[in-house]
Design a protein around this motif. Structure first.
Motif, mmCIF file in Angstrom:
data_model
loop_
_atom_site.group_PDB
_atom_site.id
_atom_site.type_symbol
_atom_site.label_atom_id
_atom_site.label_comp_id
_atom_site.label_asym_id
_atom_site.label_seq_id
_atom_site.Cartn_x
_atom_site.Cartn_y
_atom_site.Cartn_z
ATOM 1 N N SER A 81 0.875 -1.304 -0.040
ATOM 2 C CA SER A 81 -0.096 -0.071 -0.052
ATOM 3 C C SER A 81 0.704 1.173 -0.072
ATOM 4 N N ARG A 82 0.177 2.434 -0.746
ATOM 5 C CA ARG A 82 0.886 3.597 -0.465
ATOM 6 C C ARG A 82 0.001 4.753 0.631
ATOM 7 N N TRP A 83 -0.537 4.051 1.445
ATOM 8 C CA TRP A 83 -1.044 4.774 2.321
ATOM 9 C C TRP A 83 -0.115 5.393 3.274
ATOM 10 N N TRP A 140 -4.398 8.302 4.826
ATOM 11 C CA TRP A 140 -4.620 8.780 3.661
ATOM 12 C C TRP A 140 -4.098 7.895 2.515
ATOM 13 N N ASP A 141 -4.762 8.067 1.394
ATOM 14 C CA ASP A 141 -4.344 7.304 0.214
ATOM 15 C C ASP A 141 -4.286 8.641 -0.634
ATOM 16 N N SER A 142 -2.746 9.101 -0.865
ATOM 17 C CA SER A 142 -2.431 10.109 -1.565
ATOM 18 C C SER A 142 -3.020 11.429 -0.658
#
Length: 244
Positions: free
Chosen positions: A89-91, A142-144
């Motif tokens: 994930s990029r969270w 957050w996601d981005s």
């Protein structure tokens, strides 16, 4: 045990409560009703193991359940499936960057609430005041730049009392809770108060603690200052930094 009648608290009266032992065992430790959501009263409540929880058209209801649902902050776990998912994930995670947005998201109607919410406009204003004085805090996922999960609660000394959490994306609240547990442990908070248990919390490691034991721990922890870096994160933290 013989219980006294539920106490009525007049708005504007001194911020005193009956002893929590007088709370009704069912439903969930109802102790008193009435009063107000002043900062003085809210902080007095949390320091004595009491919290407000009521509906839109009800008087303020004050609760002190027995047993109390708590997490040991070092033993909070999200589950193997979510942990595996989050490795890719990029969270990111922040602290106190979107407190009011978190409260509004928690207050949004949900299917299991039949269109209602216990987080009223008065509650939002009261906890925003606690946040402005660094007594209430939020953790955001957050996601981005999109807020996808989080929770808020109140800190008294080294006890953190969780109030509500939300997910806009599957796993958002679990990630918020897990990351908060790790941060609290790092900052010297041994317990995260979850108030009343449910299967979702127990699966993540929550346990029930007799109210008497909880109040003893609360009395000690509420009089101890947290670490100087508590609730301070300089920049968004990738969730992989939390061991996912």
């Amino acid at each position: 045990m013989t219980h006294l009648p539920i106490a009525w608290i007049r708005p504007g009266s001194p911020a005193h409560f009956p002893p929590p032992a007088q709370a009704l065992r069912e439903p969930d430790g109802l102790l008193a009703l009435g009063g107000d959501l002043s900062m003085e009263r809210l902080l007095a409540a949390y320091r004595h193991g009491i919290f407000p929880w009521y509906g839109q058209d009800e008087p303020i209801l004050w609760w002190s359940p027995d047993p109390r649902c708590v997490f040991d902050t070092q033993h909070l776990h999200p589950g193997r499936t979510l942990r595996k998912q989050m490795r890719r994930s990029r969270w990111t995670v922040t602290i106190d960057q979107a407190f009011q947005e978190i409260m509004l998201a928690c207050a949004a109607p949900r299917a299991d609430q039949h269109g209602g919410t216990w987080i009223t406009d008065d509650m939002i204003r009261a906890y925003a005041a606690l946040h402005a004085t660094e007594h209430a805090h939020s953790i955001e996922v957050w996601d981005s730049e999109t807020l996808i999960g989080g929770l808020y609660g109140v800190a008294v000394g080294r006890m953190f009392c969780g109030e509500s959490m939300f997910s806009a994306v599957s796993g958002g609240s679990k990630v918020a809770l897990t990351c908060l547990g790790q941060l609290l442990h790092r900052w010297g908070f041994p317990l995260l108060d979850a108030q009343v248990g449910n299967p979702h919390l127990y699966r993540m490691g929550a346990r029930d603690m007799p109210r008497r034991d909880y109040l003893m721990q609360l009395d000690a922890l509420s009089q101890t200052n947290p670490a100087s870096d508590a609730f301070r994160i300089e920049a968004p933290v990738p969730i992989q930094d939390f061991g996912f």
